[in-house]
Motif scaffolding. Sequence first.
Motif: not given
Length: 137
Positions: A65-66, A82-84, A86, A63
């Motif tokens: 924003h990740d 970040s998130g998935a 990362s 994504r």
Amino acid sequence: MIAGIGIDVVDIARFARSLERTPALRERLFAESERERPARSLAARFAAKEALIKALGGHAVIRWHDMRIVQDADGNPDFALSGALSAHVEALGIDRVHLSMSHDAGIASAFVVLERGVGRAATSREALAPNPDQELE
């Protein structure tokens, strides 16, 4: 060991027109901390995100924003993952993500190198270094 390489270039004027035509694009592609930058900087950040996607071999879990572009302690560009994304990078065993960005002559570019086994690579280099106690023939 290099685990992936990605490069991307963006026409800054074309990217700026896209941002003007579709204002929601700025919000969709960039984290809040990135959005107020000038078009040339946003184009370089977009190129960096695209280069990371290419280095990873696709974008199934990615994504926008990740993957924020931040400055490291020395002021160089770096990713804050970040998130998935990362979790995906960690699952791939990627230890280090190198990023270089530039913008000049109407083009923004970015280059990403993914490294795996960074600690082992340093040990291998040390093993190849000449031994100062060894006599040369």
